[in-house]
Design an enzyme around this catalytic site. Structure first.
Site, mmCIF file in Angstrom:
data_model
loop_
_atom_site.group_PDB
_atom_site.id
_atom_site.type_symbol
_atom_site.label_atom_id
_atom_site.label_comp_id
_atom_site.label_asym_id
_atom_site.label_seq_id
_atom_site.Cartn_x
_atom_site.Cartn_y
_atom_site.Cartn_z
ATOM 1 N N GLY A 50 0.867 -1.184 0.000
ATOM 2 C CA GLY A 50 0.000 0.000 0.000
ATOM 3 C C GLY A 50 0.900 1.229 0.000
ATOM 4 O O GLY A 50 1.857 1.302 0.788
ATOM 5 N N ALA A 51 0.596 2.177 -0.895
ATOM 6 C CA ALA A 51 1.521 3.296 -1.141
ATOM 7 C C ALA A 51 1.940 4.059 0.128
ATOM 8 O O ALA A 51 3.141 4.175 0.411
ATOM 9 C CB ALA A 51 0.905 4.229 -2.185
ATOM 10 N N ARG A 92 10.330 -1.114 -4.506
ATOM 11 C CA ARG A 92 9.172 -1.177 -5.413
ATOM 12 C C ARG A 92 9.131 0.137 -6.207
ATOM 13 O O ARG A 92 9.361 1.211 -5.639
ATOM 14 C CB ARG A 92 7.859 -1.368 -4.626
ATOM 15 C CG ARG A 92 7.829 -2.706 -3.869
ATOM 16 C CD ARG A 92 6.447 -3.025 -3.353
ATOM 17 N NE ARG A 92 5.528 -3.370 -4.417
ATOM 18 C CZ ARG A 92 4.212 -3.498 -4.250
ATOM 19 N NH1 ARG A 92 3.678 -3.262 -3.063
ATOM 20 N NH2 ARG A 92 3.435 -3.846 -5.258
ATOM 21 N N GLN A 199 -5.536 -8.752 -2.541
ATOM 22 C CA GLN A 199 -5.603 -7.734 -1.473
ATOM 23 C C GLN A 199 -7.059 -7.448 -1.067
ATOM 24 O O GLN A 199 -7.322 -7.100 0.078
ATOM 25 C CB GLN A 199 -4.955 -6.422 -1.941
ATOM 26 C CG GLN A 199 -3.448 -6.465 -2.071
ATOM 27 C CD GLN A 199 -3.003 -6.807 -3.468
ATOM 28 O OE1 GLN A 199 -3.700 -7.497 -4.207
ATOM 29 N NE2 GLN A 199 -1.830 -6.347 -3.853
ATOM 30 N N ASP A 240 -1.485 4.837 -6.361
ATOM 31 C CA ASP A 240 -0.049 4.705 -6.050
ATOM 32 C C ASP A 240 0.748 5.890 -6.569
ATOM 33 O O ASP A 240 1.818 6.201 -6.058
ATOM 34 C CB ASP A 240 0.492 3.398 -6.626
ATOM 35 C CG ASP A 240 -0.024 2.236 -5.808
ATOM 36 O OD1 ASP A 240 -1.170 1.819 -6.055
ATOM 37 O OD2 ASP A 240 0.686 1.785 -4.899
ATOM 38 N N ASN A 250 -2.897 2.668 -10.191
ATOM 39 C CA ASN A 250 -3.390 1.942 -9.017
ATOM 40 C C ASN A 250 -3.372 0.456 -9.372
ATOM 41 O O ASN A 250 -2.998 0.072 -10.496
ATOM 42 C CB ASN A 250 -4.792 2.432 -8.620
ATOM 43 C CG ASN A 250 -5.215 1.889 -7.252
ATOM 44 O OD1 ASN A 250 -4.450 1.978 -6.286
ATOM 45 N ND2 ASN A 250 -6.389 1.311 -7.161
HETATM 46 O O1 MRU Z 1 0.690 -3.871 -4.613
HETATM 47 P P1 MRU Z 1 0.046 -3.131 -3.477
HETATM 48 O O2 MRU Z 1 -0.802 -4.000 -2.610
HETATM 49 O O3 MRU Z 1 1.055 -2.329 -2.699
HETATM 50 O O4 MRU Z 1 -0.919 -2.093 -4.201
HETATM 51 C C1 MRU Z 1 -1.682 -1.235 -3.413
HETATM 52 C C2 MRU Z 1 -2.640 -0.408 -4.178
HETATM 53 O O5 MRU Z 1 -2.702 -0.456 -5.378
HETATM 54 C C3 MRU Z 1 -3.459 0.570 -3.381
HETATM 55 O O6 MRU Z 1 -4.710 0.770 -3.970
HETATM 56 C C4 MRU Z 1 -2.705 1.912 -3.303
HETATM 57 O O7 MRU Z 1 -1.415 1.720 -2.841
HETATM 58 C C5 MRU Z 1 -3.395 2.904 -2.459
HETATM 59 S S1 MRU Z 1 -3.280 2.480 -0.741
HETATM 60 C C6 MRU Z 1 -3.921 3.727 0.187
#
Ligand code: MRU
Length: 351
Positions: A50-51, A92, A199, A240, A250
């Site tokens: 998550g970002a 990442r 997720q 993201d 995203n």
């Molecule tokens: O690969 P992830 O699980 O890190 O991806 C997360 C997302 O795409 C979320 O929607 C994004 O980070 C927003 S979290 C507030």
């Protein structure tokens, strides 16, 4: 306000403690990480994801490294800390919050370079705490602004996890829902399972059930049908990285959802803190998209679900064009088209 009943990441005397998101929903297990390398590995392997959450984790990882190195001679201390910035930057590529947090830590380090290792480390620990607290505060503000867009009774579709688990707390997209529920609105959430890392099924469903918010799980390919049945009032997702023109990256599948929403005349909202906006990138074309390993697609819990020799692509994110986005909810207000102008105002940028 609806309170979150768990902590995603925490600075403790024993190290950085985080909920291991790979173990959910089967187990609520916590990792205690004592070195920056362990934290970088946790980001890479998605124990934390998550970002905003990976931005906080990187800041804490850098602060922890600085603290661990204070007994070294000053020159060695400095070169060891300097090596942490590229270490975390390589974990990442897509979420800009990670690079934003690293830059904040690096700027502070460079500004205080003449101070003693003890002082630099202490200030870096404070900065990591500030990044965490600011994120929670931003999410609550996003919740306040965003909840005004939620009708008193609403059925809301979300994708991936943009909740407390993806942030320092409260969440962005799920933060809007939490705040709306806290204000007495009747919100039912539809959670896309979010292939391939699940997720939505594993994390969004878990955190909403834990906090007592009604949630219905669907597979990603059911979203269009649900919209067609009239069961979805609005879509809300996180991001993201938001480019200067409002295009945004995203979780993979967000783009398709935005087209489905447009086709059905359903509002498509994005909730993201200002730390997710990257005014240095003109449009979505410039956003780096992470490709992850083939096993996420070819295997399910180590069981093969595809022929061994099949060719696989696994982009972890996609880009949603700004034309498909009804509004972007930030802690500084709600941006509406034309996004270039609105985002310039929100970020105070002149680009
Ligand atoms: O690969 P992830 O699980 O890190 O991806 C997360 C997302 O795409 C979320 O929607 C994004 O980070 C927003 S979290 C507030």
């Amino acid at each position: 306000m609806k309170k979150v009943t768990f902590k995603t990441i925490e600075w403790t005397e024993n190290g950085v403690v985080m909920i291991d998101q790979r173990a959910l929903p089967a187990r609520e297990a916590y990792l205690t990480l004592k070195t920056p390398e362990e934290i970088a590995d946790a980001i890479k392997k998605m124990a934390i994801r998550g970002a905003p959450a990976i931005g906080v984790a990187a800041a804490m990882g850098i602060a922890l490294g600085a603290k661990n190195f204070t007994s070294l001679p000053p020159d060695e201390f400095k070169s060891k800390v300097e090596a942490l910035f590229p270490l975390f930057a390589s974990t990442r590529p897509t979420a800009v919050n990670l690079f934003w947090a690293i830059k904040r830590m690096k700027n502070l380090f460079e500004e205080k370079i003449a101070s003693s290792p003890d002082r630099i480390a202490a200030l870096m620990v404070l900065e990591a705490h500030a990044i965490m607290e600011e994120d929670i505060h931003a999410n609550r503000r996003i919740g306040e602004f965003g909840s005004t867009l939620i009708p008193s009774e609403a059925s809301v579709l979300t994708h991936c996890n943009a909740g407390a688990l993806a942030t320092a707390g409260h969440g962005t997209a799920l933060g809007v829902i939490r705040t709306a529920v806290g204000k007495g609105k009747k919100v039912r959430v539809f959670a896309d399972e979010t292939r391939p890392f699940l997720q939505g099924a594993r994390l969004t469903a878990w955190e909403l059930i834990k906090d007592g918010i009604p949630v219905t799980l669907i597979t990603d390919n059911m979203a269009g049908y649900m919209m067609n049945l009239g069961e979805i009032d609005l879509v809300i997702v996180g991001a993201d990285r938001v480019a200067a023109n409002g295009d945004l990256a995203n979780k993979i599948g967000t783009y398709s959802l935005s087209i489905l929403a447009k086709e059905h005349g359903i509002p498509f909202y994005v909730a993201a803190p200002v730390s997710t906006i990257d005014m240095s990138i003109d449009s979505g074309k410039g956003i780096p998209i992470e490709e992850r390993n083939r096993e996420e697609i070819t295997h399910f819990h180590s069981i093969p679900v595809a022929p061994e020799r099949v060719h696989v692509r696994n982009p972890a994110f996609d880009v949603t064009p700004h034309a498909n986005v009804t509004a972007i909810i930030t802690e500084r207000g709600i941006a509406r088209p034309p996004y270039r102008l609105a985002l310039n105002e929100i970020t105070g940028s002149r680009s």
